[in-house]
Design a protein around this motif. Sequence first.
Motif, short mmCIF file in Angstrom:
data_model
loop_
_atom_site.label_atom_id
_atom_site.label_comp_id
_atom_site.label_asym_id
_atom_site.label_seq_id
_atom_site.Cartn_x
_atom_site.Cartn_y
_atom_site.Cartn_z
N CYS A 191 -5.90 -5.55 -2.15
CA CYS A 191 -6.09 -6.12 -0.83
C CYS A 191 -4.71 -6.41 -0.23
O CYS A 191 -3.80 -6.87 -0.95
N ASN A 192 -4.58 -6.17 1.05
CA ASN A 192 -3.28 -6.32 1.72
C ASN A 192 -3.46 -7.01 3.06
O ASN A 192 -4.44 -6.75 3.77
N LEU A 193 -2.54 -7.89 3.38
CA LEU A 193 -2.53 -8.58 4.67
C LEU A 193 -1.24 -8.26 5.38
O LEU A 193 -0.15 -8.32 4.78
N LYS A 194 -1.34 -7.93 6.65
CA LYS A 194 -0.15 -7.64 7.45
C LYS A 194 -0.15 -8.57 8.66
O LYS A 194 -1.06 -8.55 9.47
N TRP A 195 0.92 -9.33 8.75
CA TRP A 195 1.10 -10.19 9.94
C TRP A 195 2.59 -10.24 10.21
O TRP A 195 3.20 -9.17 10.34
N MET A 196 3.15 -11.40 10.28
CA MET A 196 4.61 -11.48 10.38
C MET A 196 5.25 -11.20 9.02
O MET A 196 6.47 -11.03 8.93
N TYR A 197 4.45 -11.17 8.02
CA TYR A 197 4.86 -10.81 6.68
C TYR A 197 3.71 -10.05 6.04
O TYR A 197 2.65 -9.90 6.63
N GLU A 198 3.95 -9.59 4.85
CA GLU A 198 2.93 -8.83 4.15
C GLU A 198 2.61 -9.53 2.83
O GLU A 198 3.50 -10.08 2.18
N ALA A 199 1.32 -9.51 2.48
CA ALA A 199 0.90 -10.13 1.22
C ALA A 199 -0.03 -9.17 0.48
O ALA A 199 -0.73 -8.38 1.10
N TRP A 200 -0.01 -9.29 -0.84
CA TRP A 200 -0.82 -8.41 -1.70
C TRP A 200 -1.60 -9.25 -2.69
O TRP A 200 -1.14 -10.28 -3.17
N GLY A 201 -2.78 -8.77 -3.02
CA GLY A 201 -3.51 -9.32 -4.13
C GLY A 201 -3.06 -8.66 -5.42
O GLY A 201 -2.20 -7.77 -5.42
N LYS A 202 -3.65 -9.08 -6.53
CA LYS A 202 -3.25 -8.55 -7.83
C LYS A 202 -4.01 -7.28 -8.19
O LYS A 202 -3.65 -6.61 -9.16
N GLY A 203 -5.05 -6.97 -7.45
CA GLY A 203 -5.76 -5.73 -7.66
C GLY A 203 -7.02 -5.88 -8.50
O GLY A 203 -7.16 -6.83 -9.28
N THR A 204 -7.92 -4.94 -8.31
CA THR A 204 -9.15 -4.88 -9.10
C THR A 204 -9.41 -3.42 -9.47
O THR A 204 -9.25 -2.52 -8.65
N GLN A 205 -9.76 -3.20 -10.72
CA GLN A 205 -9.91 -1.84 -11.23
C GLN A 205 -11.28 -1.28 -10.85
O GLN A 205 -12.31 -1.92 -11.05
N VAL A 206 -11.27 -0.07 -10.32
CA VAL A 206 -12.49 0.69 -10.07
C VAL A 206 -12.41 1.96 -10.91
O VAL A 206 -11.45 2.71 -10.80
N THR A 207 -13.41 2.15 -11.74
CA THR A 207 -13.47 3.33 -12.58
C THR A 207 -14.77 4.07 -12.32
O THR A 207 -15.85 3.48 -12.45
N VAL A 208 -14.64 5.32 -11.94
CA VAL A 208 -15.81 6.15 -11.67
C VAL A 208 -15.93 7.19 -12.78
O VAL A 208 -14.99 7.96 -13.01
N SER A 209 -17.06 7.20 -13.44
CA SER A 209 -17.28 8.12 -14.56
C SER A 209 -18.22 9.25 -14.15
O SER A 209 -19.00 9.12 -13.21
N SER A 210 -18.13 10.32 -14.89
CA SER A 210 -18.99 11.48 -14.59
C SER A 210 -20.37 11.32 -15.20
O SER A 210 -20.61 10.46 -16.02
#
Length: 114
Positions: A95-114
């Motif tokens: 997740c990312n926020l853009k304003w007068m500065y930029e901020a990021w989250g730590k992320g979440t893993q998405v795994t798609v299997s066959s």
Amino acid sequence: QVQLVESGGGLVQSGGSLRLSCSASGRIFSVATMAWYRQTPGKQRELVAMITGGGSTNYADSVKDRFTISRDNSKNMVYLQMYNLEIEDTAVYYCNLKWMYEAWGKGTQVTVSS
């Protein structure tokens, strides 16, 4: 500073769906542009979808018609609804926020299997 926390990642079969959520702290959320990025090992982080404070959206070509970004300014939340997931969508989603500065989250893993 804004803090972003992602949730909703996991393991899903190809063709399945997931909804990612991002919770944001801070008062500037409603005027900030929010975005989802993703990254796989050895590759650059890439933009998946973006939504402005006014609700305008933009998507990567690879996810158009499959992913939908939305926001709820009353809850300081942004979402990424993902349909018809493909193996190539496997990544850590940020997740990312853009304003007068930029901020990021730590992320979440998405795994798609066959």
